[in-house]
Design a protein around this motif. Structure first.
Motif, mmCIF file in Angstrom:
data_model
loop_
_atom_site.group_PDB
_atom_site.id
_atom_site.type_symbol
_atom_site.label_atom_id
_atom_site.label_comp_id
_atom_site.label_asym_id
_atom_site.label_seq_id
_atom_site.Cartn_x
_atom_site.Cartn_y
_atom_site.Cartn_z
ATOM 1 N N LYS A 1 -3.012 -32.990 5.676
ATOM 2 C CA LYS A 1 -2.405 -32.228 4.582
ATOM 3 C C LYS A 1 -1.605 -33.173 3.690
ATOM 4 C CE LYS A 1 -2.196 -27.837 7.052
ATOM 5 N NZ LYS A 1 -1.363 -26.690 7.497
ATOM 6 N N PHE A 2 -1.967 -33.149 2.418
ATOM 7 C CA PHE A 2 -1.310 -33.993 1.423
ATOM 8 C C PHE A 2 -0.460 -33.087 0.533
ATOM 9 C CE2 PHE A 2 -5.346 -35.819 2.650
ATOM 10 C CZ PHE A 2 -5.024 -37.143 2.928
ATOM 11 N N SER A 3 0.840 -33.239 0.619
ATOM 12 C CA SER A 3 1.762 -32.356 -0.094
ATOM 13 C C SER A 3 2.249 -32.994 -1.387
ATOM 14 C CB SER A 3 2.959 -32.006 0.795
ATOM 15 O OG SER A 3 3.852 -31.148 0.117
ATOM 16 N N ILE A 4 2.270 -32.185 -2.445
ATOM 17 C CA ILE A 4 2.870 -32.585 -3.723
ATOM 18 C C ILE A 4 4.076 -31.677 -3.931
ATOM 19 C CG2 ILE A 4 2.507 -32.899 -6.197
ATOM 20 C CD1 ILE A 4 -0.471 -33.085 -5.656
ATOM 21 N N PRO A 5 5.286 -32.149 -3.682
ATOM 22 C CA PRO A 5 6.460 -31.255 -3.688
ATOM 23 C C PRO A 5 6.859 -30.765 -5.066
ATOM 24 C CG PRO A 5 7.120 -33.531 -3.311
ATOM 25 C CD PRO A 5 5.630 -33.517 -3.286
ATOM 26 N N PHE A 6 6.534 -31.506 -6.127
ATOM 27 C CA PHE A 6 6.953 -31.106 -7.466
ATOM 28 C C PHE A 6 5.814 -31.453 -8.431
ATOM 29 C CE2 PHE A 6 9.106 -31.263 -11.540
ATOM 30 C CZ PHE A 6 10.025 -30.223 -11.456
ATOM 31 N N VAL A 7 5.023 -30.454 -8.773
ATOM 32 C CA VAL A 7 3.832 -30.681 -9.584
ATOM 33 C C VAL A 7 4.219 -30.957 -11.039
ATOM 34 C CG1 VAL A 7 1.754 -29.590 -10.520
ATOM 35 C CG2 VAL A 7 2.330 -29.316 -8.110
ATOM 36 N N THR A 8 3.628 -32.007 -11.611
ATOM 37 C CA THR A 8 3.816 -32.338 -13.022
ATOM 38 C C THR A 8 2.441 -32.467 -13.674
ATOM 39 O OG1 THR A 8 3.786 -34.735 -12.698
ATOM 40 C CG2 THR A 8 5.903 -33.619 -12.408
ATOM 41 N N ARG A 9 2.457 -32.781 -14.974
ATOM 42 C CA ARG A 9 1.186 -32.918 -15.682
ATOM 43 C C ARG A 9 0.375 -34.114 -15.179
ATOM 44 N NH1 ARG A 9 2.008 -33.055 -21.625
ATOM 45 N NH2 ARG A 9 3.689 -31.585 -21.208
ATOM 46 N N GLN A 10 1.026 -35.082 -14.504
ATOM 47 C CA GLN A 10 0.294 -36.226 -13.967
ATOM 48 C C GLN A 10 -0.591 -35.844 -12.777
ATOM 49 O OE1 GLN A 10 3.596 -36.573 -14.911
ATOM 50 N NE2 GLN A 10 3.003 -37.718 -16.742
ATOM 51 N N HIS A 11 -0.368 -34.659 -12.210
ATOM 52 C CA HIS A 11 -1.130 -34.265 -11.033
ATOM 53 C C HIS A 11 -2.410 -33.511 -11.378
ATOM 54 C CE1 HIS A 11 3.021 -34.688 -9.264
ATOM 55 N NE2 HIS A 11 2.302 -35.446 -8.459
ATOM 56 N N VAL A 12 -2.634 -33.162 -12.621
ATOM 57 C CA VAL A 12 -3.847 -32.427 -12.972
ATOM 58 C C VAL A 12 -5.061 -33.332 -12.786
ATOM 59 C CG1 VAL A 12 -2.563 -31.058 -14.652
ATOM 60 C CG2 VAL A 12 -3.839 -33.053 -15.429
ATOM 61 N N GLY A 13 -6.187 -32.735 -12.463
ATOM 62 C CA GLY A 13 -7.404 -33.521 -12.332
ATOM 63 C C GLY A 13 -8.289 -33.014 -11.212
ATOM 64 N N GLN A 14 -9.321 -33.802 -10.933
ATOM 65 C CA GLN A 14 -10.299 -33.450 -9.907
ATOM 66 C C GLN A 14 -10.081 -34.322 -8.669
ATOM 67 O OE1 GLN A 14 -14.091 -33.874 -11.919
ATOM 68 N NE2 GLN A 14 -14.013 -31.754 -12.636
ATOM 69 N N TYR A 15 -10.062 -33.664 -7.509
ATOM 70 C CA TYR A 15 -9.801 -34.346 -6.248
ATOM 71 C C TYR A 15 -10.996 -34.183 -5.300
ATOM 72 C CZ TYR A 15 -4.850 -34.501 -7.634
ATOM 73 O OH TYR A 15 -3.670 -34.738 -8.298
ATOM 74 N N ARG A 16 -11.224 -35.214 -4.487
ATOM 75 C CA ARG A 16 -12.182 -35.168 -3.385
ATOM 76 C C ARG A 16 -11.530 -35.834 -2.175
ATOM 77 N NH1 ARG A 16 -17.678 -34.317 -4.879
ATOM 78 N NH2 ARG A 16 -18.083 -34.503 -7.124
ATOM 79 N N CYS A 17 -11.989 -35.483 -0.998
ATOM 80 C CA CYS A 17 -11.484 -36.184 0.180
ATOM 81 C C CYS A 17 -12.644 -36.805 0.955
ATOM 82 C CB CYS A 17 -10.630 -35.277 1.062
ATOM 83 S SG CYS A 17 -11.498 -33.998 1.958
ATOM 84 N N TYR A 18 -12.322 -37.905 1.638
ATOM 85 C CA TYR A 18 -13.294 -38.687 2.390
ATOM 86 C C TYR A 18 -12.779 -38.851 3.820
ATOM 87 C CZ TYR A 18 -15.094 -40.058 -2.237
ATOM 88 O OH TYR A 18 -15.601 -40.060 -3.506
ATOM 89 N N CYS A 19 -13.706 -38.931 4.770
ATOM 90 C CA CYS A 19 -13.340 -39.129 6.168
ATOM 91 C C CYS A 19 -14.083 -40.342 6.719
ATOM 92 C CB CYS A 19 -13.714 -37.903 7.003
ATOM 93 S SG CYS A 19 -12.809 -36.411 6.560
ATOM 94 N N TYR A 20 -13.374 -41.114 7.564
ATOM 95 C CA TYR A 20 -14.004 -42.271 8.220
ATOM 96 C C TYR A 20 -13.771 -42.166 9.716
ATOM 97 C CZ TYR A 20 -15.273 -47.030 9.491
ATOM 98 O OH TYR A 20 -15.866 -48.118 10.070
ATOM 99 N N SER A 21 -14.838 -42.391 10.490
ATOM 100 C CA SER A 21 -14.765 -42.416 11.946
ATOM 101 C C SER A 21 -15.550 -43.624 12.447
ATOM 102 C CB SER A 21 -15.321 -41.112 12.532
ATOM 103 O OG SER A 21 -16.708 -40.997 12.230
ATOM 104 N N LEU A 22 -15.674 -43.744 13.753
ATOM 105 C CA LEU A 22 -16.419 -44.878 14.322
ATOM 106 C C LEU A 22 -17.871 -44.861 13.868
ATOM 107 C CD1 LEU A 22 -15.005 -45.009 17.967
ATOM 108 C CD2 LEU A 22 -14.531 -46.577 16.070
ATOM 109 N N GLY A 23 -18.384 -43.684 13.571
ATOM 110 C CA GLY A 23 -19.767 -43.579 13.120
ATOM 111 C C GLY A 23 -19.956 -43.927 11.668
ATOM 112 N N GLY A 24 -18.876 -44.163 10.921
ATOM 113 C CA GLY A 24 -18.965 -44.511 9.513
ATOM 114 C C GLY A 24 -18.329 -43.444 8.639
ATOM 115 N N TRP A 25 -18.732 -43.423 7.380
ATOM 116 C CA TRP A 25 -18.152 -42.503 6.403
ATOM 117 C C TRP A 25 -18.878 -41.168 6.414
ATOM 118 C CZ3 TRP A 25 -13.851 -43.355 3.438
ATOM 119 C CH2 TRP A 25 -13.365 -44.663 3.419
ATOM 120 N N SER A 26 -18.113 -40.104 6.178
ATOM 121 C CA SER A 26 -18.700 -38.774 6.013
ATOM 122 C C SER A 26 -19.215 -38.611 4.593
ATOM 123 C CB SER A 26 -17.641 -37.704 6.292
ATOM 124 O OG SER A 26 -16.674 -37.706 5.242
#
Length: 679
Positions: free
Chosen positions: A279-304
């Motif tokens: 969980k990635f928390s943004i405690p005080f949202v401003t105009r710099q936080h607008v945009g498109q987000y994606r998340c990535y995972c890495y394990s011993l088997g490589g990238w998801s």
């Protein structure tokens, strides 16, 4: 500078570059630097010289000169010596080697190792062109840049397969920076690719700058795709708190949140052993936080695989508040269509409509409407279903910043009316009201509804009331509208519902409330043939006005039915309308009044005409009686007198003209006689 030795020190030979040593067939020692050969200032370094069993003394050399006192090793104990340098400084940078001595003589020198000291100059920046998100097997260009002038840049990859490359710096006029480009690839998703870069000058090639911030390449691999979402939602008010969660699998070693356009991860987390999310928390949202987000995972088997895109929108950036309304009303019938109208004084490029659960999201270009001097957009929802009920809002934004929205409109609640029996809406005080009186509307039904809602056309918020029961087994509710004023005029409807259902009944028939005395003129009302007639006769009520009237309204005192309306016609220098009643009965007896209205304000009426009493005899006109002639009324008598006066004045004028002509002719004859006599 502090030197720490792990073995006893002994006095050794001080050797210069030119000192001759006995070199036999002993194997060369192996030199290692721990923890790394590239270290930052103030760090501690251990230089390990590994020889052979039986070595008595180990010596360390820097740039060809003996650097530290030799280390004497107890007989047959260990086959290596460790030289430790704490609190590293820039002058410790150099080329190191070592040798050892046995009873057979001195060994040759080890292969030299370079010790690089970093942190002496300001750090450069490292970026991926065009983005750190790359595809399997692809190549990427990394740019190391600095506003400081350096001769060379170094790129280092972290990990087991360590990669190090150097490039000469070049000055770029467009960015006013010194930079070097490194082509990396082909890259694979089976490992992590984390880079840093450094800068240095050629006169001291082993003294480097601070390292750049780390840059990690992100992959869309083949493993299970994580799920990304925002709480409480992806449309968030400025200054609020939002949490972006990324859920993967239990074997995930690291979660990375990436914002499109950013060169470094928005956040990196290592999950707890029992967790499969971050969980990635943004405690005080401003105009710099607008945009498109994606998340990535890495394990011993490589990238998801990369997650779906989460678009974070921040509201309240622009203060121009739009207004949202429903046409024709916010109570929609299942299967029908409804149109939502968003209006704004602000000149936004786009107006967007949202629903509280984000299941409905639509944007439209705004259009300027000259008649209202505002910008607006229409949103049509076809085939309304229960899924469409809920709270809607609209916002405005500019096309150059599509994720920065205005403050929201006031919420608009959309209700769905079903096919259950419609209630009745009535008023015991009549459809036409005088200002200042208190008005109550009553909604009732023989269905056992638990609550009723009253809507006024053009207004979005209902007035809701719970039910009380009458003695006639009717469910009903009284809606008090308070003291009548201009704003009370309009069309009303009511709906019924049960507490356990979110669906409302069909709409009642509309009830029009008209407000008298709001226009300055007073029309007149007359009856033809006269005000007392027999059953079966035809009667005409004539409403007239010398002032402009668009529509005439005829009402009967105490009547429960709706008023009658007719468009006016302009005849005989008068605006008028004829309300014809064929084959009248005694039920039509009563007191009538008429009013005038304008199309621009259909619910605001003129003053009432003088009342006219219509009497219908219960018997049918006898056959021997001729149809009655109109009984003169005060208005018709006045009209007759007017006509007579006009005729009399006409005759008087004609007589005066004739007399004037005769007098003029006689005068002329007299002048001719006098002239003849003088001759």
């Amino acid at each position: 500078m502090t030197f720490t030795f792990t073995a006893l020190l002994c006095v050794g030979l001080t050797l210069g570059i030119g000192t001759q040593v006995l070199a036999g067939t002993l194997p060369k020692p192996i030199l290692r630097i721990q923890p790394d050969s590239v270290v930052s200032e103030k760090a501690t370094v251990t230089i390990v010289c590994e020889g052979t069993t039986g070595a008595k003394v180990y010596s360390l050399y820097k740039d060809g000169y003996k650097y530290l006192s030799p280390i004497e090793i107890p007989q047959n104990s260990i086959d290596k010596a460790e030289f430790t340098i704490s609190n590293i400084e820039y002058h410790h940078a150099g080329r190191y080697s070592c040798q050892y001595q046995t009873r057979d003589g001195w060994s040759g020198h080890s292969e030299p190792l370079e010790l690089v000291v970093t942190g002496v100059y300001r750090k450069p920046s490292l970026s991926a062109l065009p983005s750190p998100a790359v595809n399997e097997g692809g190549k990427v260009t990394l740019q190391c840049a600095s506003k400081e002038q350096y001769d060379r840049f170094v790129l280092i990859k972290k990990g087991q397969k360590k990669l190090s490359r150097m490039r000469n710096s070049q000055y770029k006029n467009s960015t006013r920076q010194f930079q070097a480009l490194f082509s990396v690839g082909p890259v694979t998703s089976s490992q992590r690719w984390t880079f840093r870069c450094y800068s240095f000058n050629k006169n001291s090639p082993l003294v480097w700058s601070e390292p750049s911030d780390p840059l990690e390449l992100l992959f869309s691999g083949t493993l299970h795709k994580p799920t990304i979402k925002a709480e409480p939602g992806s449309v968030i008010a400025i200054g609020s708190t939002v949490t972006i969660s990324c859920q993967g699998t239990m074997d995930t070693e690291i979660y990375i949140l990436h914002k499109e356009g950013s060169q470094k991860p928005w956040g990196t987390q290592t999950p707890e052993e029992t967790e499969n999310n971050a969980k990635f928390s943004i405690p005080f949202v401003t105009r710099q936080h607008v945009g498109q987000y994606r998340c990535y995972c890495y394990s011993l088997g490589g990238w998801s695989e990369r997650s779906d895109t989460l678009e974070l929108v921040v509201t309240g950036i622009h203060k121009g508040k739009p207004r949202l309304s429903a046409l024709p009303r916010p109570m929609a019938t299942s299967g029908r269509n409804i149109t939502l109208q968003c209006i704004s004084w602000e000149r936004y490029d786009k107006l967007i409509l949202t629903k509280e659960d984000q299941k409905f999201l639509s944007s439209m270009n705004s259009q300027y409407i000259h008649s209202i001097r505002q910008y607006q957009a229409y949103f049509s929802i076809d085939h309304i279903t229960p899924d469409h009920k809920g709270t809607f809002r609209c916002y405005g934004y500019y096309k150059q910043a599509p994720q920065m929205w205005s403050v929201p409109s006031d919420p608009l609640e959309i209700h769905i009316s079903g096919l259950s029996k419609k209630p009745s809406l009535l008023t015991h005080q009549g459809h036409i009201q005088d200002p200042g009186k208190n008005l109550t509307l009553q909604c009732l039904s023989d269905i056992n509804y638990d609550r009723f809602a009253l809507y006024k056309a053009g207004e979005d918020n209902p007035i809701q009331h719970y039910v009380w029961w009458s003695q006639a087994d009717l469910s009903l509710a009284n809606f008090s509208l308070g003291s009548v004023s201009t704003s009370t005029g309009g069309q009303y409807r009511c709906y019924g519902a049960h507490n356990l259902s979110s669906e409302w009944s069909a709409s009642s028939d509309p009830l029009d409330i008209l407000i008298a005395g709001q226009l300055f003129f007073t029309p007149s009302l007359s009856v033809k043939p006269n005000s007392t007639v027999y059953s079966g006769d035809n009667v005409t009520l004539l409403c007239q006005s010398t002032y402009k009237v668009d529509t005439f309204i005829l009402s009967k005192d105490g009547a429960a039915h709706s008023t009658k309306r007719l468009k006016s016609k302009f005849q005989m220098w008068m605006f008028q309308a004829e309300f014809n009643m064929s084959a009248v009965s005694s039920m039509l007896s009563g007191t009538y009044r008429c009013y005038g209205s304008w199309d621009s304000s259909v619910y605001l009426l003129s003053n009432s005409s003088a009342p006219v009493e219509l009497t219908v005899s219960g018997s049918i006109r006898p056959s021997n009686l001729p149809p009655s002639r109109p009984k003169p009324t005060a208005d018709t008598e006045n009209q007759d007198h007017t006509v007579e006066n006009v005729i009399r004045m006409g005759f008087s004028v004609m007589i005066l003209i004739v007399l004037g002509f005769l007098v003029f002719k006689a005068w002329g004859n007299q002048r001719q006689s006098q002239h003849a006599a003088e001759m």
